[in-house]
Design a protein around this motif. Structure first.
Motif, PDB file in Angstrom:
ATOM      1  N   HIS A  44       0.698  -1.105  -0.081  1.00  0.00           N
ATOM      2  CA  HIS A  44       0.026   0.517  -0.082  1.00  0.00           C
ATOM      3  C   HIS A  44       0.826   1.571  -0.182  1.00  0.00           C
ATOM      4  CE1 HIS A  44      -4.789  -1.675  -0.080  1.00  0.00           C
ATOM      5  NE2 HIS A  44      -4.030  -2.418   1.260  1.00  0.00           N
ATOM      6  N   ARG A  45       2.332   0.790   0.790  1.00  0.00           N
ATOM      7  CA  ARG A  45       2.820   2.555   0.656  1.00  0.00           C
ATOM      8  C   ARG A  45       3.358   2.527  -0.822  1.00  0.00           C
ATOM      9  NH1 ARG A  45       4.825   0.307   6.028  1.00  0.00           N
ATOM     10  NH2 ARG A  45       7.176  -0.068   4.980  1.00  0.00           N
ATOM     11  N   ILE A  46       4.157   1.186  -1.610  1.00  0.00           N
ATOM     12  CA  ILE A  46       4.181   1.772  -2.139  1.00  0.00           C
ATOM     13  C   ILE A  46       3.230   2.377  -3.526  1.00  0.00           C
ATOM     14  CG2 ILE A  46       5.448  -0.194  -4.712  1.00  0.00           C
ATOM     15  CD1 ILE A  46       6.875  -1.350  -2.474  1.00  0.00           C
ATOM     16  N   ILE A  47       2.333   1.744  -3.840  1.00  0.00           N
ATOM     17  CA  ILE A  47       1.109   2.373  -4.653  1.00  0.00           C
ATOM     18  C   ILE A  47       0.839   4.102  -4.206  1.00  0.00           C
ATOM     19  CG2 ILE A  47      -1.293   2.511  -5.019  1.00  0.00           C
ATOM     20  CD1 ILE A  47      -1.159  -1.473  -3.976  1.00  0.00           C
ATOM     21  N   ALA A  48       1.047   3.779  -3.283  1.00  0.00           N
ATOM     22  CA  ALA A  48       0.696   5.549  -2.819  1.00  0.00           C
ATOM     23  C   ALA A  48       1.710   6.538  -3.492  1.00  0.00           C
ATOM     24  CB  ALA A  48       0.449   5.901  -0.976  1.00  0.00           C
ATOM     25  N   ALA A  49       3.065   6.165  -2.977  1.00  0.00           N
ATOM     26  CA  ALA A  49       3.743   6.853  -3.215  1.00  0.00           C
ATOM     27  C   ALA A  49       4.063   7.100  -4.736  1.00  0.00           C
ATOM     28  CB  ALA A  49       5.441   5.745  -2.750  1.00  0.00           C
ATOM     29  N   ALA A  50       3.819   6.240  -5.309  1.00  0.00           N
ATOM     30  CA  ALA A  50       3.513   6.183  -6.940  1.00  0.00           C
ATOM     31  C   ALA A  50       2.355   7.346  -7.793  1.00  0.00           C
ATOM     32  CB  ALA A  50       3.247   4.767  -7.729  1.00  0.00           C
ATOM     33  N   GLY A  51       1.894   7.534  -6.623  1.00  0.00           N
ATOM     34  CA  GLY A  51       0.394   8.417  -6.602  1.00  0.00           C
ATOM     35  C   GLY A  51      -0.659   7.844  -7.946  1.00  0.00           C
ATOM     36  N   SER A  52      -0.771   6.511  -7.449  1.00  0.00           N
ATOM     37  CA  SER A  52      -1.647   5.493  -8.534  1.00  0.00           C
ATOM     38  C   SER A  52      -3.651   5.795  -7.833  1.00  0.00           C
ATOM     39  CB  SER A  52      -1.294   4.091  -8.104  1.00  0.00           C
ATOM     40  OG  SER A  52      -2.150   3.053  -8.895  1.00  0.00           O
ATOM     41  N   THR A  53      -3.974   5.862  -8.758  1.00  0.00           N
ATOM     42  CA  THR A  53      -5.539   5.855  -8.350  1.00  0.00           C
ATOM     43  C   THR A  53      -6.441   4.628  -8.580  1.00  0.00           C
ATOM     44  OG1 THR A  53      -5.799   6.877 -10.069  1.00  0.00           O
ATOM     45  CG2 THR A  53      -5.945   8.177  -7.738  1.00  0.00           C
ATOM     46  N   ALA A  54      -5.292   3.548  -8.826  1.00  0.00           N
ATOM     47  CA  ALA A  54      -6.420   2.471  -9.141  1.00  0.00           C
ATOM     48  C   ALA A  54      -7.098   1.688  -8.403  1.00  0.00           C
ATOM     49  CB  ALA A  54      -5.320   1.466 -10.013  1.00  0.00           C
ATOM     50  N   ARG A  55      -7.971   1.367  -8.901  1.00  0.00           N
ATOM     51  CA  ARG A  55      -8.973   0.430  -7.975  1.00  0.00           C
ATOM     52  C   ARG A  55      -8.065  -0.582  -7.452  1.00  0.00           C
ATOM     53  NH1 ARG A  55     -13.238  -3.671  -9.019  1.00  0.00           N
ATOM     54  NH2 ARG A  55     -12.540  -2.988 -10.761  1.00  0.00           N
ATOM     55  N   ILE A  56      -8.036  -1.156  -5.515  1.00  0.00           N
ATOM     56  CA  ILE A  56      -7.095  -2.401  -5.483  1.00  0.00           C
ATOM     57  C   ILE A  56      -8.502  -3.105  -5.202  1.00  0.00           C
ATOM     58  CG2 ILE A  56      -5.930  -3.226  -3.462  1.00  0.00           C
ATOM     59  CD1 ILE A  56      -4.699   0.044  -2.929  1.00  0.00           C
ATOM     60  N   VAL A  57      -8.160  -4.434  -5.653  1.00  0.00           N
ATOM     61  CA  VAL A  57      -8.990  -6.175  -4.772  1.00  0.00           C
ATOM     62  C   VAL A  57      -7.423  -6.460  -3.954  1.00  0.00           C
ATOM     63  CG1 VAL A  57     -10.157  -7.601  -5.880  1.00  0.00           C
ATOM     64  CG2 VAL A  57     -10.021  -4.958  -7.018  1.00  0.00           C
ATOM     65  N   ASP A  58      -8.223  -7.305  -3.174  1.00  0.00           N
ATOM     66  CA  ASP A  58      -7.488  -8.245  -1.796  1.00  0.00           C
ATOM     67  C   ASP A  58      -7.831  -9.350  -2.602  1.00  0.00           C
ATOM     68  OD1 ASP A  58      -6.265  -5.811  -0.584  1.00  0.00           O
ATOM     69  OD2 ASP A  58      -7.985  -5.453   0.556  1.00  0.00           O
ATOM     70  N   PHE A  59      -7.260 -10.510  -2.579  1.00  0.00           N
ATOM     71  CA  PHE A  59      -7.628 -11.430  -2.282  1.00  0.00           C
ATOM     72  C   PHE A  59      -7.044 -12.893  -0.948  1.00  0.00           C
ATOM     73  CE2 PHE A  59      -3.576 -11.233  -5.052  1.00  0.00           C
ATOM     74  CZ  PHE A  59      -2.975 -12.866  -5.011  1.00  0.00           C
ATOM     75  N   ASP A  60      -7.196 -13.801  -1.284  1.00  0.00           N
ATOM     76  CA  ASP A  60      -6.487 -14.339  -0.276  1.00  0.00           C
ATOM     77  C   ASP A  60      -5.789 -15.448  -0.869  1.00  0.00           C
ATOM     78  OD1 ASP A  60      -8.376 -13.383   2.811  1.00  0.00           O
ATOM     79  OD2 ASP A  60     -10.397 -14.420   1.885  1.00  0.00           O
ATOM     80  N   TYR A  61      -4.694 -15.385  -0.006  1.00  0.00           N
ATOM     81  CA  TYR A  61      -3.699 -16.089  -0.866  1.00  0.00           C
ATOM     82  C   TYR A  61      -3.710 -17.663  -0.087  1.00  0.00           C
ATOM     83  CZ  TYR A  61       0.893 -15.918  -3.314  1.00  0.00           C
ATOM     84  OH  TYR A  61       2.497 -15.825  -4.590  1.00  0.00           O
ATOM     85  N   PRO A  62      -3.616 -18.582  -1.306  1.00  0.00           N
ATOM     86  CA  PRO A  62      -3.808 -20.057  -0.595  1.00  0.00           C
ATOM     87  C   PRO A  62      -2.586 -20.312  -0.017  1.00  0.00           C
ATOM     88  CG  PRO A  62      -3.032 -20.031  -2.701  1.00  0.00           C
ATOM     89  CD  PRO A  62      -3.929 -18.290  -2.671  1.00  0.00           C
ATOM     90  N   VAL A  63      -2.545 -21.811   1.001  1.00  0.00           N
ATOM     91  CA  VAL A  63      -1.500 -22.051   1.482  1.00  0.00           C
ATOM     92  C   VAL A  63      -1.317 -23.179   0.670  1.00  0.00           C
ATOM     93  CG1 VAL A  63      -0.615 -22.846   3.019  1.00  0.00           C
ATOM     94  CG2 VAL A  63      -3.595 -21.989   3.770  1.00  0.00           C
ATOM     95  N   ARG A  64      -0.297 -23.840   0.970  1.00  0.00           N
ATOM     96  CA  ARG A  64       0.386 -24.897   0.253  1.00  0.00           C
ATOM     97  C   ARG A  64      -0.128 -26.445   1.061  1.00  0.00           C
ATOM     98  NH1 ARG A  64       6.649 -24.001  -1.562  1.00  0.00           N
ATOM     99  NH2 ARG A  64       6.479 -21.812  -1.921  1.00  0.00           N
ATOM    100  N   ASP A  65      -0.459 -27.835   0.452  1.00  0.00           N
ATOM    101  CA  ASP A  65      -0.348 -29.021   1.300  1.00  0.00           C
ATOM    102  C   ASP A  65       0.915 -29.790   1.883  1.00  0.00           C
ATOM    103  OD1 ASP A  65      -1.300 -31.024   2.395  1.00  0.00           O
ATOM    104  OD2 ASP A  65      -2.825 -31.256   0.491  1.00  0.00           O
ATOM    105  N   PRO A  66       1.096 -29.523   2.409  1.00  0.00           N
ATOM    106  CA  PRO A  66       2.139 -30.319   2.942  1.00  0.00           C
ATOM    107  C   PRO A  66       2.453 -31.610   2.983  1.00  0.00           C
ATOM    108  CG  PRO A  66       1.274 -29.616   5.405  1.00  0.00           C
ATOM    109  CD  PRO A  66       0.666 -29.064   3.664  1.00  0.00           C
ATOM    110  N   ALA A  67       1.309 -32.185   2.851  1.00  0.00           N
ATOM    111  CA  ALA A  67       1.212 -33.510   2.890  1.00  0.00           C
ATOM    112  C   ALA A  67       1.735 -34.231   1.274  1.00  0.00           C
ATOM    113  CB  ALA A  67      -0.571 -34.287   2.662  1.00  0.00           C
ATOM    114  N   LEU A  68       1.946 -33.168   0.276  1.00  0.00           N
ATOM    115  CA  LEU A  68       1.804 -33.702  -1.594  1.00  0.00           C
ATOM    116  C   LEU A  68       3.777 -33.224  -1.658  1.00  0.00           C
ATOM    117  CD1 LEU A  68      -1.012 -31.674  -2.652  1.00  0.00           C
ATOM    118  CD2 LEU A  68      -1.219 -33.927  -2.692  1.00  0.00           C
TER     119      LEU A  68
END
Length: 244
Positions: free
Chosen positions: A48-72
């Motif tokens: 977010h700091r990098i986006i703000a420092a660049a002066g961007s007004t783009a729409r920001i969409v968050d997504f949840d990062y998946p977790v690796r399956d340690p059993a594989l």
């Protein structure tokens, strides 16, 4: 989505973002930001700091990062993880304007963003905006050259260092993606190490010296930093003594 821009953002400092990358952030219609779970809010805040420092007004969409399956098995685990990340990108994206992803370091070096982007269907036009790598940030922080005079450098991972030991014929070795301090598995008494974490950020920590002396300090410092911040990104360079 017709255009996907992969923007290298260096190792955490807004000053690492090139002017070209800043312009891309301003021109993007949408920026995807990953949520990496509890204790890693700092990672999102840096973006977010990098986006703000660049002066961007783009729409920001968050997504949840998946977790690796340690059993594989490792390769299958990573492949399925990449598939799921691509699926979540697709679900989060709407509209036809350029979509930007902020990539830690540089999209070309030990990063899988390009491999994940290749899974999208239909495949967008991909443009890469290169960034400062951890290799550059590390050697700059220690004010040392990346290579010896006319010498080669081997870039590898902690997993390979643990499994295969010191690369045959290697002179300088840079190790990335090492959460287990794999340097402690090496049975050599002639190695020097230059280590750094949070490179370029206010939280930056550095250490260097003979591996036998600096190694235990680094392990302790790394653990304390990880506990304090909830995450850590670090790398190190190894080189036998006497080489310049």
């Amino acid at each position: 989505m017709k255009d996907l821009w992969l923007i290298g953002i260096g190792t955490g400092s807004p000053g690492h973002v090139t002017l070209e990358a800043q312009a891309a952030l301003r021109d993007a219609a949408l920026i995807l930001l990953p949520r990496k779970g509890s204790g890693k809010d700092d990672l999102a805040e840096v973006r977010h700091r990098i986006i703000a420092a660049a002066g961007s007004t783009a729409r920001i969409v968050d997504f949840d990062y998946p977790v690796r399956d340690p059993a594989l098995p490792y390769v299958e685990r990573v492949e399925k993880w990449h598939d799921e990340i691509a699926t979540r990108w697709s679900a989060a994206i709407d509209g036809d304007g350029p979509v930007a992803l902020l990539v830690w370091g540089d999209p070309s070096l030990y990063d899988s963003t390009l491999r994940i982007a290749a899974r999208l269907s239909p495949r967008p036009r991909i443009k890469v905006f290169p960034g400062i790598t951890a290799l550059q940030a590390l050697t700059a922080a220690h004010a040392i050259p990346f290579n010896t005079l006319a010498g080669a450098v081997t870039v590898t991972t902690g997993r390979r260092l643990r499994d295969q030991g010191w690369p045959e014929g290697a002179e300088s070795v840079v190790v990335m993606l090492d959460g287990e301090c794999s340097f402690q598995t090496l049975r050599r008494d002639d190695l020097l190490i230059w280590w750094g974490a949070f490179l370029g950020m206010e939280e930056q920590v550095l250490d260097h010296g003979p591996l036998a002396e600096a190694g235990p300090r680094i392990i302790e410092t790394r653990q304390a930093a990880r506990e304090a911040h909830g995450w850590i990104m670090d790398t190190y360079l190894l080189r036998p003594e006497g080489l310049t």
